[in-house]
Design a protein around this motif. Structure first.
Motif, PDB file in Angstrom:
ATOM      1  N   PHE A  31      74.941 -11.574  25.398  1.00  0.00           N
ATOM      2  CA  PHE A  31      74.323 -12.616  24.589  1.00  0.00           C
ATOM      3  C   PHE A  31      75.064 -12.729  23.269  1.00  0.00           C
ATOM      4  N   ASP A  32      75.246 -13.948  22.796  1.00  0.00           N
ATOM      5  CA  ASP A  32      75.899 -14.221  21.522  1.00  0.00           C
ATOM      6  C   ASP A  32      74.834 -14.215  20.439  1.00  0.00           C
ATOM      7  N   ILE A  33      74.973 -13.305  19.455  1.00  0.00           N
ATOM      8  CA  ILE A  33      74.000 -13.281  18.355  1.00  0.00           C
ATOM      9  C   ILE A  33      74.693 -13.420  16.997  1.00  0.00           C
ATOM     10  N   GLY A  34      75.654 -14.281  16.908  1.00  0.00           N
ATOM     11  CA  GLY A  34      76.341 -14.512  15.632  1.00  0.00           C
ATOM     12  C   GLY A  34      77.668 -13.784  15.577  1.00  0.00           C
ATOM     13  N   GLU A  35      77.720 -12.647  14.869  1.00  0.00           N
ATOM     14  CA  GLU A  35      78.968 -11.904  14.732  1.00  0.00           C
ATOM     15  C   GLU A  35      79.218 -10.953  15.903  1.00  0.00           C
ATOM     16  N   PHE A  36      78.256 -10.826  16.800  1.00  0.00           N
ATOM     17  CA  PHE A  36      78.363  -9.865  17.886  1.00  0.00           C
ATOM     18  C   PHE A  36      77.973 -10.485  19.226  1.00  0.00           C
ATOM     19  N   PHE A  37      78.468  -9.880  20.287  1.00  0.00           N
ATOM     20  CA  PHE A  37      77.965 -10.081  21.632  1.00  0.00           C
ATOM     21  C   PHE A  37      77.168  -8.817  21.958  1.00  0.00           C
ATOM     22  N   ILE A  38      76.011  -8.965  22.587  1.00  0.00           N
ATOM     23  CA  ILE A  38      75.210  -7.784  22.934  1.00  0.00           C
ATOM     24  C   ILE A  38      74.895  -7.789  24.425  1.00  0.00           C
ATOM     25  N   ARG A  39      74.646  -6.596  24.937  1.00  0.00           N
ATOM     26  CA  ARG A  39      74.187  -6.442  26.313  1.00  0.00           C
ATOM     27  C   ARG A  39      73.374  -5.159  26.379  1.00  0.00           C
ATOM     28  N   GLY A  40      72.495  -5.071  27.364  1.00  0.00           N
ATOM     29  CA  GLY A  40      71.712  -3.865  27.577  1.00  0.00           C
ATOM     30  C   GLY A  40      72.269  -3.074  28.736  1.00  0.00           C
ATOM     31  N   GLU A  41      72.312  -1.753  28.582  1.00  0.00           N
ATOM     32  CA  GLU A  41      72.754  -0.905  29.680  1.00  0.00           C
ATOM     33  C   GLU A  41      72.165   0.486  29.539  1.00  0.00           C
ATOM     34  N   VAL A  87      70.100   1.446  26.064  1.00  0.00           N
ATOM     35  CA  VAL A  87      70.850   1.155  24.842  1.00  0.00           C
ATOM     36  C   VAL A  87      71.261  -0.313  24.805  1.00  0.00           C
ATOM     37  N   ILE A  88      71.395  -0.804  23.591  1.00  0.00           N
ATOM     38  CA  ILE A  88      71.985  -2.119  23.383  1.00  0.00           C
ATOM     39  C   ILE A  88      73.407  -1.883  22.892  1.00  0.00           C
ATOM     40  N   VAL A  89      74.356  -2.468  23.595  1.00  0.00           N
ATOM     41  CA  VAL A  89      75.767  -2.363  23.243  1.00  0.00           C
ATOM     42  C   VAL A  89      76.124  -3.606  22.447  1.00  0.00           C
ATOM     43  N   MET A  90      76.669  -3.383  21.242  1.00  0.00           N
ATOM     44  CA  MET A  90      77.073  -4.495  20.380  1.00  0.00           C
ATOM     45  C   MET A  90      78.590  -4.510  20.299  1.00  0.00           C
ATOM     46  N   ARG A  91      79.197  -5.648  20.664  1.00  0.00           N
ATOM     47  CA  ARG A  91      80.645  -5.811  20.624  1.00  0.00           C
ATOM     48  C   ARG A  91      80.966  -6.874  19.584  1.00  0.00           C
ATOM     49  N   ALA A  92      81.738  -6.481  18.568  1.00  0.00           N
ATOM     50  CA  ALA A  92      82.116  -7.426  17.521  1.00  0.00           C
ATOM     51  C   ALA A  92      82.998  -8.519  18.112  1.00  0.00           C
ATOM     52  N   VAL A  96      82.927  -1.505  19.023  1.00  0.00           N
ATOM     53  CA  VAL A  96      81.814  -1.499  19.968  1.00  0.00           C
ATOM     54  C   VAL A  96      80.879  -0.364  19.556  1.00  0.00           C
ATOM     55  N   THR A  97      79.593  -0.672  19.387  1.00  0.00           N
ATOM     56  CA  THR A  97      78.621   0.356  19.045  1.00  0.00           C
ATOM     57  C   THR A  97      77.448   0.295  20.013  1.00  0.00           C
TER      58      THR A  97
END
Length: 76
Positions: free
Chosen positions: A4-14, A25-30, A37-38
């Motif tokens: 999902f696009d949330i502005g400055e990041f793409f996120i996904r759950g895994e 966890v939610i993975v945030m990719r800049a 990636v956090t």
């Protein structure tokens, strides 16, 4: 895998395995050009017995975060 696009990041759950148990966890990719990636645990100290249950909880949390952002949660 849905991101999902949330502005400055793409996120996904895994799900992430730690010593035989699983975390949601939610993975945030800049967004490019950044490559950071956090991972952030969905609920502190909540563990799941199977990776499938953790993944489901993570995907639901990612969807909820996306909805909150779309509704203006990050706007000041």
């Amino acid at each position: 895998m849905t991101e999902f696009d949330i502005g400055e990041f793409f996120i996904r759950g895994e799900a992430r395995e730690v010593e035989g148990e699983f975390q949601a966890v939610i993975v945030m990719r800049a967004k490019p050009p950044l490559t950071a990636v956090t991972c952030h645990q969905v609920e502190k100290d909540r563990w799941f017995k199977t990776s499938e249950l953790a993944a489901i909880a993570a995907r639901e949390a990612a969807k909820a975060l996306k909805l909150a952002v779309d509704q203006g949660a990050l706007k000041s």
